[in-house]
Design a protein around this motif. Sequence first.
Motif, mmCIF file in Angstrom:
data_model
loop_
_atom_site.group_PDB
_atom_site.id
_atom_site.type_symbol
_atom_site.label_atom_id
_atom_site.label_comp_id
_atom_site.label_asym_id
_atom_site.label_seq_id
_atom_site.Cartn_x
_atom_site.Cartn_y
_atom_site.Cartn_z
ATOM 1 N N MET A 197 5.708 -7.629 11.199
ATOM 2 C CA MET A 197 4.649 -6.920 10.952
ATOM 3 C C MET A 197 3.550 -7.611 10.171
ATOM 4 S SD MET A 197 5.193 -3.306 9.478
ATOM 5 C CE MET A 197 6.439 -2.007 10.401
ATOM 6 N N SER A 198 2.259 -7.501 10.436
ATOM 7 C CA SER A 198 1.264 -8.136 9.668
ATOM 8 C C SER A 198 0.862 -7.744 8.413
ATOM 9 C CB SER A 198 -0.069 -8.170 10.677
ATOM 10 O OG SER A 198 -0.657 -6.767 10.668
ATOM 11 N N ASP A 199 0.240 -8.282 7.710
ATOM 12 C CA ASP A 199 -0.217 -7.884 6.374
ATOM 13 C C ASP A 199 -0.954 -6.406 6.461
ATOM 14 O OD1 ASP A 199 1.063 -9.716 4.977
ATOM 15 O OD2 ASP A 199 -0.577 -11.188 4.722
ATOM 16 N N THR A 200 -1.947 -6.466 7.076
ATOM 17 C CA THR A 200 -2.615 -5.312 7.317
ATOM 18 C C THR A 200 -1.997 -4.019 8.058
ATOM 19 O OG1 THR A 200 -4.400 -6.795 8.455
ATOM 20 C CG2 THR A 200 -4.726 -4.343 8.993
ATOM 21 N N GLN A 201 -0.805 -4.287 8.758
ATOM 22 C CA GLN A 201 -0.124 -3.187 9.143
ATOM 23 C C GLN A 201 0.712 -2.720 7.838
ATOM 24 O OE1 GLN A 201 2.162 -4.959 12.436
ATOM 25 N NE2 GLN A 201 1.058 -3.329 13.916
ATOM 26 N N ASP A 202 1.190 -3.574 6.997
ATOM 27 C CA ASP A 202 2.263 -3.331 5.928
ATOM 28 C C ASP A 202 1.198 -2.721 4.938
ATOM 29 O OD1 ASP A 202 4.312 -4.559 7.002
ATOM 30 O OD2 ASP A 202 4.189 -6.336 5.816
ATOM 31 N N ASN A 203 -0.237 -3.166 4.852
ATOM 32 C CA ASN A 203 -1.021 -2.562 3.804
ATOM 33 C C ASN A 203 -1.281 -0.974 4.184
ATOM 34 O OD1 ASN A 203 -2.604 -2.350 1.576
ATOM 35 N ND2 ASN A 203 -4.558 -3.055 2.772
ATOM 36 N N SER A 204 -1.680 -0.734 5.542
ATOM 37 C CA SER A 204 -1.845 0.521 6.189
ATOM 38 C C SER A 204 -0.677 1.472 5.933
ATOM 39 C CB SER A 204 -2.189 0.465 7.701
ATOM 40 O OG SER A 204 -3.449 -0.317 7.854
ATOM 41 N N ILE A 205 0.679 0.942 6.106
ATOM 42 C CA ILE A 205 1.761 1.771 5.783
ATOM 43 C C ILE A 205 1.844 1.962 4.425
ATOM 44 C CG2 ILE A 205 4.192 1.675 5.986
ATOM 45 C CD1 ILE A 205 4.075 0.022 8.506
ATOM 46 N N GLY A 206 1.778 1.052 3.648
ATOM 47 C CA GLY A 206 1.690 1.421 2.094
ATOM 48 C C GLY A 206 0.706 2.281 1.738
ATOM 49 N N VAL A 207 -0.494 2.528 2.131
ATOM 50 C CA VAL A 207 -1.593 3.285 1.915
ATOM 51 C C VAL A 207 -0.930 4.682 2.413
ATOM 52 C CG1 VAL A 207 -4.007 4.116 2.512
ATOM 53 C CG2 VAL A 207 -3.643 1.712 1.829
ATOM 54 N N LEU A 208 -0.600 4.877 3.459
ATOM 55 C CA LEU A 208 -0.022 6.115 3.907
ATOM 56 C C LEU A 208 0.794 6.790 3.065
ATOM 57 C CD1 LEU A 208 -0.229 5.497 7.844
ATOM 58 C CD2 LEU A 208 -1.594 7.031 6.566
ATOM 59 N N LEU A 209 1.913 5.767 2.733
ATOM 60 C CA LEU A 209 3.134 6.028 1.893
ATOM 61 C C LEU A 209 2.794 6.481 0.764
ATOM 62 C CD1 LEU A 209 6.069 6.412 1.770
ATOM 63 C CD2 LEU A 209 6.268 4.061 0.864
ATOM 64 N N GLU A 210 1.433 6.002 0.185
ATOM 65 C CA GLU A 210 1.157 6.556 -1.063
ATOM 66 C C GLU A 210 0.441 7.791 -1.015
ATOM 67 O OE1 GLU A 210 -1.424 3.576 -3.158
ATOM 68 O OE2 GLU A 210 -0.108 1.912 -2.852
ATOM 69 N N GLN A 211 -0.210 8.190 -0.065
ATOM 70 C CA GLN A 211 -0.996 9.367 0.420
ATOM 71 C C GLN A 211 0.292 10.407 0.521
ATOM 72 O OE1 GLN A 211 -3.373 8.521 3.854
ATOM 73 N NE2 GLN A 211 -4.991 7.852 2.425
ATOM 74 N N VAL A 212 1.441 9.965 1.137
ATOM 75 C CA VAL A 212 2.359 11.296 1.465
ATOM 76 C C VAL A 212 3.286 11.306 -0.099
ATOM 77 C CG1 VAL A 212 4.710 11.586 2.599
ATOM 78 C CG2 VAL A 212 2.731 10.642 3.887
ATOM 79 N N ILE A 213 3.227 10.503 -0.769
ATOM 80 C CA ILE A 213 3.833 10.632 -1.955
ATOM 81 C C ILE A 213 3.162 11.293 -2.854
ATOM 82 C CG2 ILE A 213 4.755 9.346 -4.077
ATOM 83 C CD1 ILE A 213 5.706 7.115 -2.308
ATOM 84 N N SER A 214 1.675 11.372 -2.851
ATOM 85 C CA SER A 214 0.791 12.016 -3.503
ATOM 86 C C SER A 214 0.716 13.203 -3.193
ATOM 87 C CB SER A 214 -0.982 11.415 -3.582
ATOM 88 O OG SER A 214 -1.616 11.910 -4.158
ATOM 89 N N GLN A 215 0.772 13.619 -1.947
ATOM 90 C CA GLN A 215 0.574 14.951 -1.536
ATOM 91 C C GLN A 215 1.899 15.810 -1.844
ATOM 92 O OE1 GLN A 215 -0.001 14.417 2.741
ATOM 93 N NE2 GLN A 215 -1.989 14.167 2.489
ATOM 94 N N ASN A 216 3.151 14.916 -1.492
ATOM 95 C CA ASN A 216 4.358 15.776 -2.147
ATOM 96 C C ASN A 216 4.429 15.922 -3.584
ATOM 97 O OD1 ASN A 216 5.469 15.555 0.471
ATOM 98 N ND2 ASN A 216 6.594 13.632 0.173
#
Length: 77
Positions: A1-20
């Motif tokens: 995975m590229s840094d961009t994909q890792d960053n996108s996944i990290g952002v999505l994960l933070e959003q999901v955690i925040s929503q939870n």
Amino acid sequence: MSDTQDNSIGVLLEQVISQNDRILEAVDSIRETVADMPKRDEFNDLKADVKTIKVAVTDTSRDVADLDRRLTHVEAI
């Protein structure tokens, strides 16, 4: 995975955690609200008390009406 994909996944994960986290806070708030609500047996007790009060008020009203009739009769004498 590229840094961009890792960053996108990290952002999505933070959003999901925040929503939870927000959902868990809402559930806790609802739980506290429900815990503060009167229970069914408390309503049943209140219903029985109101029934007793109604009987007492009805009896008192009859007594007052009877006394009023008797007083009216005495005043007419």
